[in-house]
Every structure is written in structure tokens, then in C-alpha cells.
Write a protein that holds these residues in place. Sequence first.
Motif, PDB file in Angstrom:
ATOM      1  N   GLU A 292      45.899 -18.138 -41.796  1.00  0.00           N
ATOM      2  CA  GLU A 292      46.970 -18.952 -42.386  1.00  0.00           C
ATOM      3  C   GLU A 292      47.719 -19.769 -41.334  1.00  0.00           C
ATOM      4  O   GLU A 292      48.307 -20.801 -41.649  1.00  0.00           O
ATOM      5  N   SER A 293      47.715 -19.318 -40.076  1.00  0.00           N
ATOM      6  CA  SER A 293      48.388 -20.069 -39.014  1.00  0.00           C
ATOM      7  C   SER A 293      47.440 -21.047 -38.323  1.00  0.00           C
ATOM      8  O   SER A 293      47.840 -21.775 -37.428  1.00  0.00           O
ATOM      9  N   GLY A 294      46.177 -21.048 -38.739  1.00  0.00           N
ATOM     10  CA  GLY A 294      45.191 -21.948 -38.152  1.00  0.00           C
ATOM     11  C   GLY A 294      44.270 -21.280 -37.140  1.00  0.00           C
ATOM     12  O   GLY A 294      43.145 -21.712 -36.935  1.00  0.00           O
ATOM     13  N   ASP A 295      44.745 -20.222 -36.491  1.00  0.00           N
ATOM     14  CA  ASP A 295      43.985 -19.471 -35.491  1.00  0.00           C
ATOM     15  C   ASP A 295      43.127 -20.392 -34.614  1.00  0.00           C
ATOM     16  O   ASP A 295      41.897 -20.371 -34.657  1.00  0.00           O
ATOM     17  N   VAL A 296      43.788 -21.191 -33.805  1.00  0.00           N
ATOM     18  CA  VAL A 296      43.074 -22.107 -32.919  1.00  0.00           C
ATOM     19  C   VAL A 296      42.537 -21.386 -31.684  1.00  0.00           C
ATOM     20  O   VAL A 296      41.755 -21.951 -30.921  1.00  0.00           O
ATOM     21  N   PHE A 297      42.940 -20.113 -31.488  1.00  0.00           N
ATOM     22  CA  PHE A 297      42.563 -19.408 -30.274  1.00  0.00           C
ATOM     23  C   PHE A 297      41.160 -18.802 -30.355  1.00  0.00           C
ATOM     24  O   PHE A 297      40.405 -18.858 -29.385  1.00  0.00           O
ATOM     25  N   SER A 298      40.828 -18.201 -31.492  1.00  0.00           N
ATOM     26  CA  SER A 298      39.563 -17.481 -31.589  1.00  0.00           C
ATOM     27  C   SER A 298      38.347 -18.336 -31.242  1.00  0.00           C
ATOM     28  O   SER A 298      37.475 -17.893 -30.489  1.00  0.00           O
ATOM     29  N   PRO A 299      38.240 -19.579 -31.751  1.00  0.00           N
ATOM     30  CA  PRO A 299      37.052 -20.377 -31.415  1.00  0.00           C
ATOM     31  C   PRO A 299      36.953 -20.748 -29.933  1.00  0.00           C
ATOM     32  O   PRO A 299      35.885 -21.148 -29.469  1.00  0.00           O
ATOM     33  N   LYS A 300      38.070 -20.617 -29.173  1.00  0.00           N
ATOM     34  CA  LYS A 300      38.076 -21.047 -27.774  1.00  0.00           C
ATOM     35  C   LYS A 300      37.882 -19.901 -26.794  1.00  0.00           C
ATOM     36  O   LYS A 300      37.883 -20.123 -25.582  1.00  0.00           O
ATOM     37  N   VAL A 301      37.753 -18.679 -27.314  1.00  0.00           N
ATOM     38  CA  VAL A 301      37.643 -17.528 -26.421  1.00  0.00           C
ATOM     39  C   VAL A 301      36.460 -17.676 -25.483  1.00  0.00           C
ATOM     40  O   VAL A 301      36.553 -17.364 -24.284  1.00  0.00           O
ATOM     41  N   LEU A 302      35.339 -18.162 -25.990  1.00  0.00           N
ATOM     42  CA  LEU A 302      34.117 -18.296 -25.185  1.00  0.00           C
ATOM     43  C   LEU A 302      33.978 -19.686 -24.576  1.00  0.00           C
ATOM     44  O   LEU A 302      32.916 -20.012 -24.030  1.00  0.00           O
ATOM     45  N   LYS A 303      35.035 -20.496 -24.673  1.00  0.00           N
ATOM     46  CA  LYS A 303      34.976 -21.856 -24.147  1.00  0.00           C
ATOM     47  C   LYS A 303      36.079 -22.145 -23.140  1.00  0.00           C
ATOM     48  O   LYS A 303      36.463 -23.289 -22.941  1.00  0.00           O
ATOM     49  N   GLY A 304      36.595 -21.100 -22.537  1.00  0.00           N
ATOM     50  CA  GLY A 304      37.600 -21.296 -21.498  1.00  0.00           C
ATOM     51  C   GLY A 304      39.003 -21.444 -21.995  1.00  0.00           C
ATOM     52  O   GLY A 304      39.904 -21.831 -21.243  1.00  0.00           O
ATOM     53  N   GLY A 305      39.236 -21.155 -23.277  1.00  0.00           N
ATOM     54  CA  GLY A 305      40.573 -21.294 -23.839  1.00  0.00           C
ATOM     55  C   GLY A 305      41.546 -20.274 -23.282  1.00  0.00           C
ATOM     56  O   GLY A 305      41.150 -19.322 -22.591  1.00  0.00           O
TER      57      GLY A 305
END
Length: 789
Positions: A292-305
Motif C-alpha cells: 500500500e505504501s508502494g514498497d520501492v525498496f524490495s525491487p532494489k535489494v539486488l540492484k544496489g538500492g
Amino acid sequence: MIASSSDLSIMMRRCLLTFKPFRIFVVGIGFFSLCFLMTSLGGQLSAKRPGDSPFTVRSEVLGGQESRGVLRKISDMLEVIMKRMDALSKVGNSTDAHRLDELSSALDRIQPVGLVERIQAIAQNMSDMAGRVEQILQRSMAGNKVRDGTLAQCGTPKDPRYPDCLSKMDWMRARWTSDPCYAFYGVDGSDCSFLVYLSEVEWFCPPLIWRNQTAAPTLKPLPKKQAVFQSDVGALLEQVGTGKESLSFMKRRMRRMAAQWASAARRLDDRLRSHWREQNRILVHVGFLTEESGDVFSPKVLKGGPLGEMVQWADILTALHVLGHNLKISFSLKELHGFLGVPPGRGSCPLTGPLPFDLIYTDYHGLQQMKQHMGLSLRKHKCHIRVIDTFGTEPAYNHEEYAILHGYRTNWGYWNLHGQQYMTMFPHTPDNSFMGFVAEELNETEKQNIQRNKVNNMAVVYGKEASMWKLQKGKEKFLTILHRYMEIHGTVYYETQRPPEVPAFVKNHGLLPQQELQQLLRKAKLFIGLGFPYEGPAPLEAIANGCIFLQPKFNPPHSSLNHDFFRGKPTSRKVSSQHPYAEQYIGRPHVITVDFNNSEEFEATIREIMRINVEPFLPYEYTCEGMLERVHAYIQNQDFCSPEAPFPPVNSSWLSSPFVLLPNSSILTWASNASSYTSWPPLSALRLLASLEGESCVEACQGAELICEPALYRFINIKEAFSALELQCDGVESQVNHLLPAFSAEHAECGLQQDPLLFSCAGSSAKYQRLCPCRDYRVGQVALCRDCL
């Protein structure tokens, strides 16, 4: 004038087709009332002599047997009509044309020849009688209503103790369908249901005397349990669940650190063995990872986020679990609703019953979600909330009304919490509580191996994303200087080709798993920052692995006034370097801060680094034991739900100053009767001093090697504090100002703080000397005073 049969039929059709269902219902009731009178009187009238009857002038129309037959037909007709009316009334506010047509056709079917004319005749002859009987019936019905409580139900009580009851009733009449939660609590659109809701679910109207006043069985508090340290994290891993890379990252960290947490728990348990630790029911809602908050962090875990937030949350969950508390974890709104018992809808209705948790840990995203779905309950239960807030929230931004009036309104503040309910990643804002995280601690054997295997001319650049390299202006210049002395390594993420932002002479390994990154840091001599990201965990991990951290100095310091990153954040803090904690609390030789734009100074620093050797170092507050100790102290001692006793006590007066000088010092402390006042930190830790003009209490306390402690402000917010500091006041006034208590030398005015939510260590003014409540602290654990455990 009496209408004809055809006219009546036409009029009734028009009413049925044009009036809304509520109006149709009223018309039907009126029609029924007339016929009810005829039906109820018909038997008596027909039995009397024609000469005695008020209907004798139309006796030819209504005879004995004939009248009874007509009345039976009327009764049958009314039964059909009322069944149709009842069905139609259930339509609500909708306009169901099909049902209206049905009712119209029903009326057509029930008109036998001459029946309408006979009804007209009866109505004309009994008009006077109908008025009198109606009055009798109204008095009778009113008496019944008084007896069964109906009138009491529907009348809005006028009670001066509940001044908002009337306006809330008006609001409910207009808006009760705006949120399904009202129907969930039994509101059906009637005034009675509004009053029940406003007196029993909310608290705007008084208790209703006609309601069943049998006291509900008091829920007995659950028996208190002792918290027992837990070394097995298996149950915690199951609660975290699966399905997102962010959760997988957190679980990998929990497994990797499990042995260190268990060892730390044993050591702390030995130190606290004689102390009772109550087990708390704790909800952890990680709002920024919800869909619900968009969770922009999870997709970047393996991309240097950025992983700093996930590192901290993983460690918070582990610390609470290892301390032995009863833990529930939520990563979605559905889970949050289930744990809290939130009614359906958009949060217009409060929770009923006690909060099922002693503490709730969340973040700003989760706080907003709780506001949307808890409604008034958030205001009632917010003292239980702890907000994980990386960069901190100062009281001037937290106080909604004050923020709006004085230009401190941002997208993140204005929650009106106690300042210490916000919990930060580093101890940079003493108005808030320092939560922190942990870095892996090395044993003596590992430390010795690291020192033997260090490569003296190897440097690693802090920056996993290409954008971090792009942000730093002039990076080629200082990296070229560094390249003269050292081999430079990078860990920048890329998919197919080398990022163009990374200079060709940098050996880029790509994004490394945590264990491989640890091995790289254990070989490197230097870990160098590019100026961004601010205040992450990586520099502490590098220092713990024996690296020297070299970072840029910011001149002027970065803040919301001159840097986009901080703009809109609820803090006025000025950041003097990429990692102020490392600069202030660790310092040389492990941390060196220089101006990267000064080539001569930068090159001289590199030569210095080549000559010195350092051991791996980790501050105690960032070890597992240090975090367990700190979180334990907060849970056992911080209480924002119980109102503090007023201070100074009513009718109190001191025969002498409550402050005394410390031996061989110009700093004041509380007099020897400090134990008579309950406080945490204890009043014995208080050190009172005045700042310089233009200096904040954060800076004033740091200058005396102390920490500003906002929890002790109420003890110095008294006129005696000014005289103890030899500040001569022509007058003392209480005001709402986040810089108070303070002294204005220009006007010889002393100001006391009127609103406790605005007690703040942050903030300064050239016109004020601020009164500052400082305290001592434990070596390696700045969050706690020496007597705080």
C-alpha cells in the motif's frame, strides 16, 4: 371539494412516480391512518340506531351489513397496500422504478366499482370525528412512547458536560453513510442509533438512561509474565515470512547474526539477573515495505538500492525477540487490521475495547496508514507508538499547530507525539530516542587475522549505485590523487556493462553479497566516502573490519536550507560531514574528515593514512549487547501514557535554590533530595547550564562533554533556574516557543515554556541564552546515563 375516482387514481400515480421512497411511505401512512379510523370505528357505528349516528345524513350510502362489507374490503385493500409499502420502504434512498410500477398496478387492481365513491363519502362525514380521535390516539401513543423509552431514544440530550453532542448528531445525520464502519457498529440512519453510537462507541454524548445499564463484565488484565531471553530465532524467521526480496535479505541477516545475538543475550542476562523484566505485547508494523505504501525498496535489494532501513528493522525485530517479548509482525494493511481489530472502512470509527498491545513500533508510512484506518483511536492510543525515524523529528516540526503558525510544516512532521517517541538510526538528535542497529563484532582471533592480511595500498569506495558517483562533483580529481597511492575498488551494481560514472582505473566488482563484501573490507586499508549516502551503516561495518574511513567535510554544512535531500525533512540539523556520528563519536585515527576540494590537504591525508595502522573498532552501542541493553532500558522505563505529575508541585516553595554547584565546576546539578521526584533518566543525572547566545542546547551540552536530555526539561522550567544561573530577570513569562526556557539579555526577560511538547534541545537564536538540561552518559552508550540501568 372532493375529487373524482379518476382524479384520485391519477394523483396517487403521480405521487408514487415522483415522490422519493420516503415521501411515498409518508403518503401511505397518511392514507392508512384515515382508513384505520374508519375500520376501528365501523363496528361500533353500524350497531347504533341510524338516528343516533353521525352518519344519518348519508345513511343511504352506508347501511349496517353493507358498511361491514365495505370495511372488510377496505381492510383487505390496505393490507395489500401496506405490504407493497413495506417492500418499497426497504429500497432505501434508491429510485427503483420497477417497484414503483408494481405498487401503481396494485392500486389499479384493488378498485372495485363504486368503492372509491363510498370511501369519499365516509371521509366527508367523519372529518370532525377523525380530528378528535386523532388527538386521542396521539396522546395514547405519546404515553406508550414515554413508557417504552422511544422518545428518550430519539431526543438529543442537552448536557453541558458533552457540548459537542448536538453538532455530532447533525454530522451523523448528514454523513453516517460516508464510511461502512458506522453500520458495522449498528448505525442504521435513525437518531436512536446515532445516540447509541456517539455515547457507547465514541464519547461525544452522555450515557443513555434507557439503555441497559448493566455493567459489562470488566476484563481482567492478563497476568503479567516475565520476559525470558531467547537464543533461538527460528520462531522469528517464521513470523517474518517470505515473498519479497527485502524479507529474504532481513532473514539472511538474522540467521548470520544469530550466534552473536545469543552470546550478547547471555552476557546481558548475567548482568540483569536480579531484575524483573515484564514481557510486553509488541506489534511491529513495517509500513515502508507494505504494498500500500508502494514498497520501492524490495525491487532494489539486488540492484544496489539502500539497505540501511532493512538492516535496522531486521535488528529491531531480532532485539525485541531475543529480549523475550510477545511479538507480532505486520508487513501489510490486512495484517495490521487483523492484529488491531480495526473496523472496516476508512478509519472514521474508533477501536472498541483496550488496545491489544503495550507497544507498537512502526515508521512514518505505517503511522499514516494507522491514521487512515484507526481514526480517533490513533489519538487515544498514540502514546504506545514508537516511530523509527532515520533522520529525526524535532519538536518544532512535530507540534502541528506550532509548525503551521511558525513555518515548520513539512510532509513528515506534525504528529503531536512526545519527541522521544521518535527513534533514530544514530544519536544525532537528543530530542528523539536513539534506536540504532548492530554491526558484526569480531573476536580476537579474527581481529589478528585481519591485521596480518591488510593490504596497505588498497581502498574501497563507499557507493553501490552509479548515481552516488555521479552526485559527487570533482570526484575524478581526488580519486586520481588517491590512485597515485592506492589500488581503488568499487562495488557498483550493473547489469550488462560497466557504469560510465565509475572511472576506468577503479576495479569494479559489481554488487557483492554481504559475506564477500566483508572479505573485501577485511583486506582494504581505506574506505572512502563520496559524500552520499548520509549516515548509513556501511562506514561502521568498514571500521569494524579494520578500515580507516575517509569522508568529505561539508562547508557550509548541509541542511534543509541549502540541500535538496534534507528539504522537507522535519529537522533543522546541520550536517557537517557525510557521517557526523563517525566524525564526532569515533574520530581519528579510525575516522578522518577533510575537505576533498583542497587537493593539498587531501593528498597529505592519504600519505598519513599510508603510514598508520589501526585495529578493528566497533562502538559498544552498535554491538548486539549494546543494542539489547538500550532497547531493554527504553521498554522498562519510557512511559508516555501515564500523565506526569505537575512540576513544580502545587503550592511548592523552596527555602533555598533547588540547584547546587558540582564540586570544582561551574555546572549546576539538582540538590540532594533528587530522589523525591520520579523521573527517567533520574534527576541525579541533571546538569544545568546556559547556552551562549546563538547556540543550541545540543551544542552547549556537547561543549561540556554532556548530552542534552529533554526528559529533564520540566525540572529546569522554573524561575529558580534563572537565579541559580545568575541571570537577572526583570520579568518572567510563560510562552509557546520551542526555544524556551531562555533568557533575553537585551530586554532582561526570562521566558518559560508553556507547552511541554515543545521542550527541545534543538534550535538557537542570537537573542537568547537557552537553559539546557544536560546529563552524563555511559561510555560507549550515549543513550543512557550512568545511573539509567
